[in-house]
Design a protein around this motif. Structure first.
Motif, mmCIF file in Angstrom:
data_model
loop_
_atom_site.group_PDB
_atom_site.id
_atom_site.type_symbol
_atom_site.label_atom_id
_atom_site.label_comp_id
_atom_site.label_asym_id
_atom_site.label_seq_id
_atom_site.Cartn_x
_atom_site.Cartn_y
_atom_site.Cartn_z
ATOM 1 N N GLU A 157 26.427 4.011 15.027
ATOM 2 C CA GLU A 157 25.675 2.699 15.173
ATOM 3 C C GLU A 157 25.151 2.605 16.445
ATOM 4 O O GLU A 157 24.379 1.563 16.815
ATOM 5 C CB GLU A 157 26.375 1.551 14.526
ATOM 6 N N ASP A 158 25.984 3.131 17.405
ATOM 7 C CA ASP A 158 25.595 2.835 18.786
ATOM 8 C C ASP A 158 24.511 3.833 19.459
ATOM 9 O O ASP A 158 23.892 3.658 20.372
ATOM 10 C CB ASP A 158 26.855 3.220 19.799
ATOM 11 N N SER A 159 24.062 4.781 18.324
ATOM 12 C CA SER A 159 22.988 5.493 18.619
ATOM 13 C C SER A 159 21.749 4.650 19.078
ATOM 14 O O SER A 159 21.222 3.896 18.240
ATOM 15 C CB SER A 159 22.484 6.513 17.472
ATOM 16 N N SER A 160 21.108 4.977 20.249
ATOM 17 C CA SER A 160 19.847 3.784 20.586
ATOM 18 C C SER A 160 19.518 4.466 21.790
ATOM 19 O O SER A 160 19.983 5.310 22.511
ATOM 20 C CB SER A 160 20.539 2.439 20.596
ATOM 21 N N MET A 204 18.709 -9.122 40.432
ATOM 22 C CA MET A 204 19.154 -9.444 39.045
ATOM 23 C C MET A 204 19.171 -8.027 38.686
ATOM 24 O O MET A 204 18.284 -7.002 38.680
ATOM 25 C CB MET A 204 18.217 -10.344 38.268
ATOM 26 N N MET A 205 20.145 -7.588 37.487
ATOM 27 C CA MET A 205 20.047 -6.592 36.909
ATOM 28 C C MET A 205 20.619 -6.759 35.611
ATOM 29 O O MET A 205 21.457 -7.459 35.367
ATOM 30 C CB MET A 205 20.971 -5.541 37.571
ATOM 31 N N PHE A 206 19.855 -6.130 34.535
ATOM 32 C CA PHE A 206 19.952 -6.300 33.202
ATOM 33 C C PHE A 206 20.340 -4.965 32.449
ATOM 34 O O PHE A 206 19.607 -3.969 32.773
ATOM 35 C CB PHE A 206 18.928 -7.115 32.637
ATOM 36 N N TRP A 207 21.010 -5.046 31.352
ATOM 37 C CA TRP A 207 21.122 -3.880 30.468
ATOM 38 C C TRP A 207 20.324 -4.085 29.000
ATOM 39 O O TRP A 207 20.990 -5.204 28.487
ATOM 40 C CB TRP A 207 22.466 -3.198 30.353
ATOM 41 N N TYR A 208 19.574 -3.365 28.546
ATOM 42 C CA TYR A 208 18.989 -3.669 27.183
ATOM 43 C C TYR A 208 19.135 -2.437 26.289
ATOM 44 O O TYR A 208 19.373 -1.225 26.839
ATOM 45 C CB TYR A 208 17.644 -3.910 27.317
ATOM 46 N N ARG A 209 19.188 -2.712 25.073
ATOM 47 C CA ARG A 209 19.338 -1.836 23.922
ATOM 48 C C ARG A 209 18.042 -1.751 23.197
ATOM 49 O O ARG A 209 17.692 -2.761 22.916
ATOM 50 C CB ARG A 209 20.552 -2.015 23.294
ATOM 51 N N GLN A 210 17.537 -0.515 22.794
ATOM 52 C CA GLN A 210 16.235 -0.528 22.177
ATOM 53 C C GLN A 210 16.445 0.708 21.140
ATOM 54 O O GLN A 210 16.502 1.778 21.326
ATOM 55 C CB GLN A 210 14.948 -0.267 22.886
ATOM 56 N N GLN A 211 16.110 0.305 19.918
ATOM 57 C CA GLN A 211 15.878 1.114 18.846
ATOM 58 C C GLN A 211 14.447 1.915 19.016
ATOM 59 O O GLN A 211 13.668 1.154 19.326
ATOM 60 C CB GLN A 211 16.003 0.630 17.428
ATOM 61 N N PRO A 212 14.274 2.977 18.667
ATOM 62 C CA PRO A 212 12.971 3.782 18.924
ATOM 63 C C PRO A 212 11.668 2.713 18.412
ATOM 64 O O PRO A 212 11.834 2.549 17.227
ATOM 65 C CB PRO A 212 13.065 5.168 18.543
ATOM 66 N N GLN A 268 10.994 -0.030 18.579
ATOM 67 C CA GLN A 268 11.596 -1.548 18.248
ATOM 68 C C GLN A 268 11.615 -2.370 19.570
ATOM 69 O O GLN A 268 11.412 -1.880 20.583
ATOM 70 C CB GLN A 268 12.920 -1.685 17.445
ATOM 71 N N SER A 269 12.061 -3.404 19.313
ATOM 72 C CA SER A 269 12.210 -4.416 20.543
ATOM 73 C C SER A 269 13.364 -4.310 21.406
ATOM 74 O O SER A 269 14.249 -3.377 20.920
ATOM 75 C CB SER A 269 12.243 -5.831 20.021
ATOM 76 N N LEU A 270 13.411 -4.902 22.617
ATOM 77 C CA LEU A 270 14.520 -4.576 23.447
ATOM 78 C C LEU A 270 15.661 -5.677 22.972
ATOM 79 O O LEU A 270 15.170 -6.895 22.978
ATOM 80 C CB LEU A 270 14.163 -4.701 24.676
ATOM 81 N N THR A 271 16.746 -5.442 22.962
ATOM 82 C CA THR A 271 17.999 -6.452 22.752
ATOM 83 C C THR A 271 18.629 -6.405 24.154
ATOM 84 O O THR A 271 19.109 -5.512 24.703
ATOM 85 C CB THR A 271 18.853 -6.182 21.854
ATOM 86 N N LEU A 272 18.774 -7.795 24.731
ATOM 87 C CA LEU A 272 19.493 -7.872 25.993
ATOM 88 C C LEU A 272 21.151 -7.740 25.556
ATOM 89 O O LEU A 272 21.592 -8.385 24.978
ATOM 90 C CB LEU A 272 19.269 -9.282 26.686
ATOM 91 N N ILE A 273 21.844 -6.673 26.358
ATOM 92 C CA ILE A 273 23.232 -6.585 26.287
ATOM 93 C C ILE A 273 23.918 -7.642 27.151
ATOM 94 O O ILE A 273 24.659 -8.258 26.916
ATOM 95 C CB ILE A 273 23.566 -5.192 26.348
ATOM 96 N N ALA A 274 23.405 -7.607 28.346
ATOM 97 C CA ALA A 274 24.359 -8.086 29.460
ATOM 98 C C ALA A 274 23.435 -8.273 30.868
ATOM 99 O O ALA A 274 22.626 -7.551 30.917
ATOM 100 C CB ALA A 274 25.537 -7.750 29.471
ATOM 101 N N THR A 275 23.886 -9.267 31.446
ATOM 102 C CA THR A 275 23.269 -9.329 32.862
ATOM 103 C C THR A 275 24.635 -9.007 33.730
ATOM 104 O O THR A 275 25.826 -9.294 33.584
ATOM 105 C CB THR A 275 23.052 -10.816 33.303
ATOM 106 N N ALA A 276 24.288 -8.029 34.703
ATOM 107 C CA ALA A 276 25.127 -7.237 35.597
ATOM 108 C C ALA A 276 25.194 -8.070 36.706
ATOM 109 O O ALA A 276 24.320 -8.395 37.456
ATOM 110 C CB ALA A 276 24.723 -5.971 35.903
ATOM 111 N N ASN A 277 26.308 -8.597 37.027
ATOM 112 C CA ASN A 277 26.481 -9.381 38.152
ATOM 113 C C ASN A 277 27.310 -8.824 39.275
ATOM 114 O O ASN A 277 28.240 -8.170 39.034
ATOM 115 C CB ASN A 277 27.331 -10.832 37.819
ATOM 116 N N GLN A 278 26.594 -9.020 40.728
ATOM 117 C CA GLN A 278 27.273 -8.233 41.571
ATOM 118 C C GLN A 278 28.655 -8.857 41.926
ATOM 119 O O GLN A 278 28.878 -9.919 42.150
ATOM 120 C CB GLN A 278 26.516 -8.138 42.845
#
Lengths: 115, 113
Positions: free
Chosen positions: A86-89, A31-39, A41-51
């Motif tokens: 707004e994408d700054s993160s 499994m691979m995942f991408w998260y976004r985190q404001q400094p 702050q919590s992590l927000t899941l963007i997506a699961t990267a599927n092979q």
């Protein structure tokens, strides 16, 4: 355990441009995942990267804005397209074997600032 | 849907004193619960996990967590805090498919010398 290398570590970009973040794992992970985190702050899941297939996006995230590739079990990229301030993160790549007994490993993150 | 709540934004404790960082969860089925720590300017690191078995789980750096099914809680504990424990702590739940992990809001721990 797995070691995840993520680059770039930081970037400053202009509005309207795109940035591709790379994530390399030193061993195969299911499994691979991408998260976004404001400094701080919590992590927000963007997506699961599927092979070999399209990523699975969470609510609020779309492929046109955050295209993801995962050509094999050790590599993935996330592109932040047509950027705005707004994408700054901080963007974090993570990976693991999945399943009940497995934890996630994280890259050190990409700090993105959009002017 | 799975979720976790961390009711405290910040916890302050004196060095040498015991510490507790609280977490409650909401899941369907058996919970897969985790604690991660993020030190300043560093990535997240795994501390411990609960899947099944003993309710008291021991992890890295002397941390432990107590799973309480009746209270749907998974509080992180350490008998004696160190200044170096100061960091951002995240409780997390993995969905029952064993795939994506959802994180709580995080609790900042300050340990004062």
């Amino acid at each position: 355990s797995a070691v995840i290398s993520q680059k770039p570590s930081r970037d400053i970009c202009q509005r309207g441009t795109s940035l591709t973040i790379q994530c390399q794992v030193d061993s195969q992970v299911t499994m691979m995942f991408w998260y976004r985190q404001q400094p701080g702050q919590s992590l927000t899941l963007i997506a699961t990267a599927n092979q070999g297939s399209e990523a699975t996006y969470e609510s609020g995230f779309v492929i046109d804005k955050f295209p993801i590739s995962r050509p094999n079990l050790t590599f993935s990229t996330l592109t932040v397209s047509n950027m705005s301030p707004e994408d700054s993160s901080i963007y974090l790549c993570s990976g693991g074997q999945g399943g009940a007994n497995e934890k996630l490993f994280f890259g050190s993150g990409t700090q993105l600032s959009v002017l | 849907a799975q979720s976790v709540a961390q009711p405290e934004d910040q916890v302050n404790v004196a060095e040498g004193n015991p510490l507790t960082v609280k977490c409650t969860y909401s899941v369907s089925g058996n919970p897969y619960l985790f604690w991660y720590v993020q030190y300043p300017n560093r990535g997240l690191q795994f501390l411990l996990k609960y899947i099944t078995g003993d309710n008291l789980v021991k992890g890295s750096y002397g941390f432990e967590a107590e799973f309480n099914k009746s209270q749907t809680s998974f509080h992180l504990k350490k008998p004696s805090a160190l200044v170096s424990d100061s960091a951002l702590y995240f409780c997390a739940v993995m969905n029952t498919g064993g795939f994506k992990t959802i994180f709580g809001a995080g609790t900042r721990l300050f340990v004062k010398a």
